[in-house]
Design an enzyme around this catalytic site. Structure first.
Site, PDB file in Angstrom:
ATOM      1  N   GLU A  88      -4.398  -9.000  -0.920  1.00 26.54           N
ATOM      2  CA  GLU A  88      -4.909  -8.779   0.436  1.00 26.54           C
ATOM      3  C   GLU A  88      -6.384  -8.440   0.395  1.00 26.54           C
ATOM      4  OE1 GLU A  88      -2.590  -6.237   3.096  1.00 26.54           O
ATOM      5  OE2 GLU A  88      -4.474  -5.500   3.949  1.00 26.54           O
ATOM      6  N   GLU A 141       0.815  -1.220   0.000  1.00 26.13           N
ATOM      7  CA  GLU A 141       0.000   0.000   0.000  1.00 26.13           C
ATOM      8  C   GLU A 141       0.851   1.275   0.000  1.00 26.13           C
ATOM      9  OE1 GLU A 141      -2.911  -0.369   3.116  1.00 26.13           O
ATOM     10  OE2 GLU A 141      -3.940  -2.011   2.099  1.00 26.13           O
ATOM     11  N   CYS A 147      -9.979  -8.336   3.357  1.00 22.20           N
ATOM     12  CA  CYS A 147     -10.655  -8.727   4.590  1.00 22.20           C
ATOM     13  C   CYS A 147     -11.960  -7.958   4.707  1.00 22.20           C
ATOM     14  CB  CYS A 147      -9.792  -8.498   5.825  1.00 22.20           C
ATOM     15  SG  CYS A 147      -9.567  -6.774   6.293  1.00 22.20           S
ATOM     16  N   ASN A 191     -12.498 -11.174  -9.819  1.00 19.18           N
ATOM     17  CA  ASN A 191     -11.060 -11.166 -10.055  1.00 19.18           C
ATOM     18  C   ASN A 191     -10.653 -12.248 -11.048  1.00 19.18           C
ATOM     19  OD1 ASN A 191      -8.920  -9.486  -8.250  1.00 19.18           O
ATOM     20  ND2 ASN A 191     -10.910  -9.564  -7.231  1.00 19.18           N
TER      21      ASN A 191
END
Length: 533
Positions: A366, A260, A368, A396
């Site tokens: 990543e 990030e 969540c 995706n």
């Protein structure tokens, strides 16, 4: 720190709303239709299932909002063959000759928080939890993401060398968290998997003396310019980490450039970070990181370098500005994407990157639930979160993704520990006080993909006439030559899907309301076409 106080109270007091046994899953029910499978010292459900469909049959596994968890059904093709008088909700036509990207794998992250929670359980339960993820009787993960140093899901800030000015990193040393949590989790997962474990390393924050703000957290970039001593040391820092793990017999499959990087460019950013524009990363890769990886024995033939590792809306900006430079491009293997703009539509940035750079694989690095806003924190047993996982994974995959990596393998009932109070939800929750852990709906949603789409599975092209936004589908050829079809129904009513192009005659399958279904279809007449890049 917003979270569901009632849910937390239920967990911490051990209050049992209701408990029932459903096949091998010992179910516990919570408010708002929350259902989990409970594992304790003596019992835990397993997924030791046969994934081979016999000729003339279709094998299906279904999970839904009512509590089905990988419910297996074997049907004869003859009974599923379409009667033209029966209507279907939609028709999906699979083109077995249209072979697209190969799967790299699915997995989760060996964070400090995950290790703290997992190893707070009795030893046999710790082992069982990791086996649930990586074992052949679990959901068969094949990837593990490993933080280089701390993340927000640590109990404190730390790096591996805080000696100011140590440009040669003579004082570099792995932290207690590596030896207590990360390395033991990796070794257990390696022992349990029957697939090659692919480890992916990612850096959140370097030693503070490399950063302009002299802090692990907050807005700050690397001092100086790429090619200078600070950026060069950042590259050495990655090499040192890889070398130290290699000495312990733990090799890595890939690293990301920086986790990030846009976060560290924002004022008031709370997480450990290092900010970098795409131009900074581009120049760092071509001047420092790329050449040093190669000279240290970590070239592209040994280790994949993944760029971006950021949200979808920045994908084009970072990928284009890094990969358009041929000197940086030659060191890069893949592009990582974070999901923290769930609902970001369309997913066309992934298509655009693939079309422009077809030799670079795309992978979700990543994800969540419960990471912010009014829905932050744990929602125990929440089925909607399983649906959002499945929705994003299918999108995706249908846009050239080669895999999907969840965030923490396990959190506590409050969604931590997280030292900046950036709590979240997890596919498995650990209640160490009561020596139990809960396998949430998200866990089984992930399993509908990870267990059946082994590395090397190939996405198949398809067409459909789906006209409802709550239905998603995808199709793959697995490594056994079978066709795997995964369907998501978020509608409140049952639907019927017609599948054509796989067998001699189209066949129909029904999906329960609010359900995920994985189909295994044997096929002996597949084309020998090679995958498209």
């Amino acid at each position: 720190m917003p979270f569901n106080m009632f849910t937390t109270l239920v967990l911490l007091t051990g209050l049992l709303i209701s408990a029932v046994r459903l096949e091998d899953c010992f179910q516990q029910h919570f408010p708002d239709n929350g259902i989990v499978c409970v594992c304790n010292v003596t019992h835990c459900d397993a997924l030791a299932i046969d994934k081979i469909a016999n000729p003339g049959t279709v094998v299906s596994f279904e999970s839904d909002i009512t509590g089905k968890r990988m419910r297996k059904t074997i049907s004869s093709l003859e009974t599923l063959t379409i009667n033209i008088n029966h209507s279907s909700t939609f028709i999906m036509h699979i083109d077995k000759a249209d072979r697209r990207q190969k799967i790299n794998g699915f997995g989760g992250s060996f964070t400090d928080a995950a290790g703290f929670n997992i190893f707070s359980l009795p030893e046999n339960m710790s082992r069982r939890l990791l086996q649930d993820y990586y074992g052949s009787d679990g959901i068969e993960y094949s990837i593990g993401r490993v933080p280089i140093g701390c993340t927000d899901f640590s109990r404190k800030n730390y790096s591996y060398d805080e000696v100011d000015g140590d440009f040669d990193l003579k004082h570099f040393a792995l932290a207690p968290e590596d030896h207590l949590y990360k390395i033991p989790m990796i070794r257990m997962a390696t022992n349990f998997t029957n697939r090659q474990l692919k480890l992916l390393a990612s850096l959140w924050a370097p030693p503070i003396w490399l950063k302009t703000n002299n802090r692990h957290n907050g807005m700050g970039i690397i001092r100086g310019d790429p090619g200078g001593p600070y950026y060069r040391t950042l590259a050495k820092y990655h090499i040192k980490f890889l070398d130290e793990y290699k000495k312990l017999g733990i090799p890595f499959w890939a690293i990301t450039s920086i986790n990030e990087p846009a976060g560290g460019l924002k004022p008031h950013w709370h997480n450990p970070s290092v900010g970098a524009s795409p131009e900074m990363i581009r120049d760092w890769i071509k001047h420092d990181l790329g050449p040093l990886l190669e000279s240290s024995g970590y070239g592209k033939d040994k280790l994949h370098l993944i760029i971006h590792d950021e949200i979808m809306s920045l994908l084009i900006h970072y990928a284009k500005n890094i990969l358009k430079d041929p000197e940086a491009n030659k060191f890069v293997s893949g592009v990582g994407i974070h999901w923290y703009e769930y609902g970001f539509e369309p997913y066309t940035p992934m298509n655009l990157v693939h079309e422009s750079y077809p030799d670079k694989f795309l992978i979700s690095t990543e994800a969540c639930e419960g990471w912010g806003g009014n829905f932050q924190g744990v929602r125990i047993g929440n089925w909607t979160r399983a649906e959002t996982y499945a929705w994003d994974i299918i999108n995706n995959l249908n846009h050239w993704g080669t895999g999907w990596i969840d965030w923490n393998l396990a959190l506590d009932p409050l969604g931590g520990p997280n030292y900046v109070l950036n709590v979240a939800d997890s596919a498995i929750l650990v209640d160490a006080k009561n020596k139990v852990y809960y396998k949430q709906p998200m866990f089984y949603a992930l399993g509908h993909f990870s267990k059946f789409l082994s590395p090397g599975s190939i996405r198949l092209g398809f067409s459909d006439n789906i006209d409802h936004p709550m239905i998603k589908v995808t199709a793959f050829l697995d490594t056994n030559g079978q066709v795997i079809v995964i369907l998501l129904n978020r509608k409140e009513e049952a639907i019927v899907a017609s599948i054509a192009g796989v067998t001699n005659e189209p066949f129909q399958v029904a999906l329960s309301p609010r359900s995920i279904k994985t189909l295994i279809v044997p096929s002996s007449s597949l084309s020998s076409s090679t995958p498209k890049p």
